[in-house]
Design a protein around this motif. Structure first.
Motif, PDB file in Angstrom:
ATOM      1  N   MET A   4       0.845  -1.186   0.000  1.00  0.00           N
ATOM      2  CA  MET A   4       0.000   0.000   0.000  1.00  0.00           C
ATOM      3  C   MET A   4       0.884   1.241   0.000  1.00  0.00           C
ATOM      4  O   MET A   4       2.092   1.165   0.238  1.00  0.00           O
ATOM      5  CB  MET A   4      -0.935   0.009   1.210  1.00  0.00           C
ATOM      6  N   LYS A   5       0.233   2.365  -0.266  1.00  0.00           N
ATOM      7  CA  LYS A   5       0.955   3.631  -0.331  1.00  0.00           C
ATOM      8  C   LYS A   5       0.199   4.689   0.457  1.00  0.00           C
ATOM      9  O   LYS A   5      -1.026   4.692   0.513  1.00  0.00           O
ATOM     10  CB  LYS A   5       1.071   4.062  -1.801  1.00  0.00           C
ATOM     11  N   THR A   6       0.947   5.539   1.110  1.00  0.00           N
ATOM     12  CA  THR A   6       0.363   6.735   1.698  1.00  0.00           C
ATOM     13  C   THR A   6       1.350   7.871   1.484  1.00  0.00           C
ATOM     14  O   THR A   6       2.434   7.665   0.940  1.00  0.00           O
ATOM     15  CB  THR A   6       0.027   6.532   3.193  1.00  0.00           C
ATOM     16  N   GLY A   7       0.972   9.063   1.874  1.00  0.00           N
ATOM     17  CA  GLY A   7       1.853  10.205   1.626  1.00  0.00           C
ATOM     18  C   GLY A   7       1.660  11.281   2.667  1.00  0.00           C
ATOM     19  O   GLY A   7       0.757  11.215   3.509  1.00  0.00           O
ATOM     20  N   THR A   8       2.506  12.288   2.609  1.00  0.00           N
ATOM     21  CA  THR A   8       2.444  13.383   3.568  1.00  0.00           C
ATOM     22  C   THR A   8       2.899  14.670   2.877  1.00  0.00           C
ATOM     23  O   THR A   8       3.675  14.613   1.918  1.00  0.00           O
ATOM     24  CB  THR A   8       3.324  13.050   4.793  1.00  0.00           C
TER      25      THR A   8
ATOM     26  N   SER B 171       1.507   0.571  -5.949  1.00  0.00           N
ATOM     27  CA  SER B 171       0.506   0.284  -4.931  1.00  0.00           C
ATOM     28  C   SER B 171      -0.566   1.371  -4.875  1.00  0.00           C
ATOM     29  O   SER B 171      -0.396   2.464  -5.410  1.00  0.00           O
ATOM     30  CB  SER B 171       1.173   0.115  -3.570  1.00  0.00           C
ATOM     31  N   ILE B 172      -1.668   1.036  -4.191  1.00  0.00           N
ATOM     32  CA  ILE B 172      -2.836   1.919  -4.134  1.00  0.00           C
ATOM     33  C   ILE B 172      -2.766   2.809  -2.900  1.00  0.00           C
ATOM     34  O   ILE B 172      -2.475   2.346  -1.798  1.00  0.00           O
ATOM     35  CB  ILE B 172      -4.135   1.088  -4.105  1.00  0.00           C
ATOM     36  N   GLY B 173      -3.045   4.095  -3.095  1.00  0.00           N
ATOM     37  CA  GLY B 173      -3.036   5.054  -1.992  1.00  0.00           C
ATOM     38  C   GLY B 173      -4.424   5.291  -1.442  1.00  0.00           C
ATOM     39  O   GLY B 173      -5.410   4.743  -1.941  1.00  0.00           O
ATOM     40  N   PRO B 174      -4.538   6.116  -0.384  1.00  0.00           N
ATOM     41  CA  PRO B 174      -5.830   6.373   0.246  1.00  0.00           C
ATOM     42  C   PRO B 174      -6.759   7.178  -0.659  1.00  0.00           C
ATOM     43  O   PRO B 174      -6.424   8.275  -1.095  1.00  0.00           O
ATOM     44  CB  PRO B 174      -5.468   7.150   1.513  1.00  0.00           C
TER      45      PRO B 174
ATOM     46  N   GLU C 118      -8.448  -3.456  -0.308  1.00  0.00           N
ATOM     47  CA  GLU C 118      -7.355  -3.391  -1.273  1.00  0.00           C
ATOM     48  C   GLU C 118      -6.792  -1.982  -1.376  1.00  0.00           C
ATOM     49  O   GLU C 118      -5.926  -1.707  -2.186  1.00  0.00           O
ATOM     50  CB  GLU C 118      -7.848  -3.874  -2.646  1.00  0.00           C
ATOM     51  N   GLU C 119      -7.345  -1.073  -0.557  1.00  0.00           N
ATOM     52  CA  GLU C 119      -6.847   0.290  -0.488  1.00  0.00           C
ATOM     53  C   GLU C 119      -6.899   0.708   0.978  1.00  0.00           C
ATOM     54  O   GLU C 119      -7.636   0.115   1.768  1.00  0.00           O
ATOM     55  CB  GLU C 119      -7.707   1.234  -1.333  1.00  0.00           C
ATOM     56  N   PRO C 120      -6.103   1.696   1.387  1.00  0.00           N
ATOM     57  CA  PRO C 120      -6.105   2.090   2.794  1.00  0.00           C
ATOM     58  C   PRO C 120      -7.522   2.420   3.288  1.00  0.00           C
ATOM     59  O   PRO C 120      -8.210   3.262   2.721  1.00  0.00           O
ATOM     60  CB  PRO C 120      -5.195   3.328   2.807  1.00  0.00           C
TER      61      PRO C 120
END
Length: 623
Positions: free
Chosen positions: A196-200, A270-273, A422-424
């Motif tokens: 999975m992916k997230t960011g800031t 990968s899939i992000g929020p 499958e996603e956050p």
């Protein structure tokens, strides 16, 4: 160093790990919290805030059960807001801006004051598993620490990879290394993993901003708080946030870097929020919009560091800087650090039981982002539940599971276990079919008695809740029993353009009118006298008003919940052979065999299982 066996080892000291360790220790289990850096306990890795829509309800539920998140938030808050006040009470959601440094400090100090809790700083590289049972953990120094249960709360650290433009490097978050070894070991054992992916967003220097060009965003005039305990107090002073907007010029400058964006050039797979997209994703998906909101949030009382909420990005740092300087108020902005994206390993949560114990390894629990969720609150609630159930398992007591009609925490875990993700996964009020029952104002009524029974919620919490409930029930009964004369109530009704009454009528009926508030009813002498005589506080007045005005909705949801509970009583044996039921659809047989629901209610919520499949199961199980 570790010659005794622990009851519970918690790996990772983020929001999930901190709540898990506190819960297990407070329930009497000898607990060890292992983390790569003890200076970063309960670090707010992203925005400096707790709560929000549906998330605020979760924090209240954690507090009602005896967790720490609400207390820590109250003691480190710099601003408080009750969101969605213009809507019905099922939508009201508390949110607090926090002082990032004080938040982490408060968490650490509370954990250090917790009995039965030890700490150790090192990376956990593997697990000790014997005969499909957890027996402890292995560290990077080669230490083997034995325990009866283990809770993994690794956050974004499992094989974490940070992206900024065309650069990438290993890390669990900025300035911290990734954790390795655990994913590979679990996959070898038969676990399914994914990415999975997230960011800031960037953090910037508040001294370089021109706030006169922004819209001020103050806190509530009369701020509330999260914890039901009297030891925390509402804020007397608050720090303001601000709001500004992007523009077509900003969007064009961002687009110049799309060819170097890891999101668009294939570096990130990968899939992000979905509900917290990056700024480049927003301007790509919503090309018709010429501006997007940015919330300028201070990181604390005294620091000049500012969080740019709404500008999450993994674009090259020069593109971030150039674009942000074209935002109103940011013309002279100085960066503390650029925004980035991070990819990490997670384990699809359909591999867990409702206790958050894994199905493959007995005594091993997962909580937080390792289960595919996003958000501090979602992580903390899972940590609390995993810590509780790990302690109960060691004590050979009955497991603790919250139902969908009992708590947002129950909705969250049931969604994860039954549907997977499958996603956050992020919590929303719309995910809860019984949200009128699951309000932020009544979490103590719903959960403090069970929290007290578990040994988490203190006697003080229980007494406070019982007093509030007694007073609320008495006040509601007063409205049901007491009549009001036309000459007493008609001036109030006339002032609110509500139809006047011609004869004496029960106050409950008048109070139930949508445009009549508690403040209006207090203009009737007998109501105000009751409040003063019984010394009713704001919490009782709010609870009474909600119960009176929404009585019909509440009763309807209780009736629907009772029907759900009827299906929950029909248990499915753990070794049930679905392949033998040829009247089930092929998809239903495959899904049921994979997820292995514990009862018909859970089975009915699995995607691909139809009402007719449930009917077949019901007939067979009854037989």
């Amino acid at each position: 160093m570790f010659n005794t066996e622990y009851d519970v080892i918690v790996v990772g000291a983020g929001h999930a790990g901190s709540e898990a360790a506190a819960a297990a220790a407070n329930m009497g289990s000898k607990t060890l919290l292992v983390t790569m850096n003890l200076q970063n306990i309960a670090q707010m890795s992203c925005n400096p805030a707790m709560g929000g829509i549906a998330k605020g309800q979760i924090v209240r539920e954690i507090d009602a059960l005896g967790g720490y998140s609400g207390i820590v938030t109250d003691n480190s808050a710099i601003q408080f807001k009750m969101l969605n006040k213009s809507k019905g009470p099922a939508m009201w959601s508390p949110r607090a801006q926090s002082d990032r440094m004080r938040f982490a400090e408060e968490w650490r100090l509370m954990l250090e004051r917790t009995e039965n809790l030890d700490f150790y700083q090192e990376m956990v590289r593997g697990l000790i598993i014997e005969n499909e049972e957890i027996k402890g953990v292995k560290t990077s120094l080669g230490l083997e620490i034995r325990s009866k249960t283990v809770v993994l709360t690794n956050g974004t650290f499992l094989n974490g990879l940070i992206h900024i433009g065309d650069k990438n490097f290993g890390g669990g978050r900025a300035g911290e290394r990734a954790a390795t070894g655990i994913t590979e070991e679990l996959v070898e054992l038969g676990f399914e993993s994914g990415r999975m992916k997230t960011g800031t967003p960037p953090r910037v220097d508040g001294r370089s901003l021109d706030y006169s060009k922004m819209i001020i965003q103050p806190g509530d005039e009369v701020p509330d708080k999260f914890s039901y305990l009297k030891v925390t107090k509402p804020l007397e002073n608050q720090r303001a946030c601000h709001m500004t907007y992007t523009s077509p010029e900003v969007h064009n400058l961002l687009r110049e870097g799309f060819d170097r964006s890891p999101m668009f050039n294939g570096r990130i797979q990968s899939i992000g929020p979905r509900y917290c997209p990056s700024i480049e994703d927003k301007i790509n998906r919503f090309a018709d919009k010429d501006r997007h909101q940015l919330f300028v949030e201070p990181e604390g009382w005294n620091t000049v560091e500012v969080y740019v909420n709404g500008f999450s990005t993994s674009l090259p740092e020069d593109v971030q800087f150039k674009a942000l300087r074209s935002v109103a108020g940011f013309e002279n902005v100085k960066f503390f650090r650029p925004g980035y994206a991070i990819e990490y390993d997670y384990f699809p949560p359909t591999q867990l039981k409702h206790t958050l114990e894994t199905k493959l390894v007995e005594g091993l629990f997962f909580a937080g982002q390792i289960n595919g969720t996003t958000g501090y609150e979602e992580a903390a609630s899972q940590g609390l539940m995993a810590g509780i159930n790990a302690a109960l398992k060691v004590q050979e007591k009955e497991e603790f599971i919250l139902k969908r009609n009992e708590a947002y925490i129950g909705v969250l875990i049931d969604d994860l276990i039954t549907k997977g993700t499958e996603e956050p996964y992020r919590m929303f009020t719309s995910r809860a079919e019984y949200r009128t029952l699951l309000r932020q104002d009544n979490a103590d009524f719903r959960l403090t008695p069970v929290g007290h029974k578990l040994g988490l919620a203190s006697d003080e919490r229980l007494r406070s809740m019982e007093k509030k409930k007694t007073n609320s029930d008495a006040f509601i009964q007063f409205f049901k029993d007491t009549s009001v004369k036309p000459d007493e109530i008609n001036p109030v009704l006339e002032a609110k353009n509500s139809s006047k009454v011609k004869q004496q009528d029960k106050m409950f009926k008048i109070f139930a009118r949508p445009n009549i508030s508690m403040e209006d009813m207090r203009k009737v002498a007998s109501v105000e006298n009751f409040i003063q005589e019984h010394e009713l506080g704001k919490d009782v007045l709010e609870q009474t008003e909600v119960q009176v005005k929404y009585a019909g909705y509440i009763n309807k949801e209780k009736s629907n919940a009772d029907k759900l509970n009827n299906l929950e009583r029909v248990k499915i044996p753990a070794d049930f052979k679905y392949e033998g039921l040829t009247n089930l659809s092929m998809e239903a047989r495959q899904k049921l065999a994979k997820i292995r629901p514990v009862n018909l209610s859970q089975a009915s919520r699995i995607s691909g299982v139809s009402p007719s499949d449930i009917s077949v199961m019901l007939v067979y199980l009854n037989r």
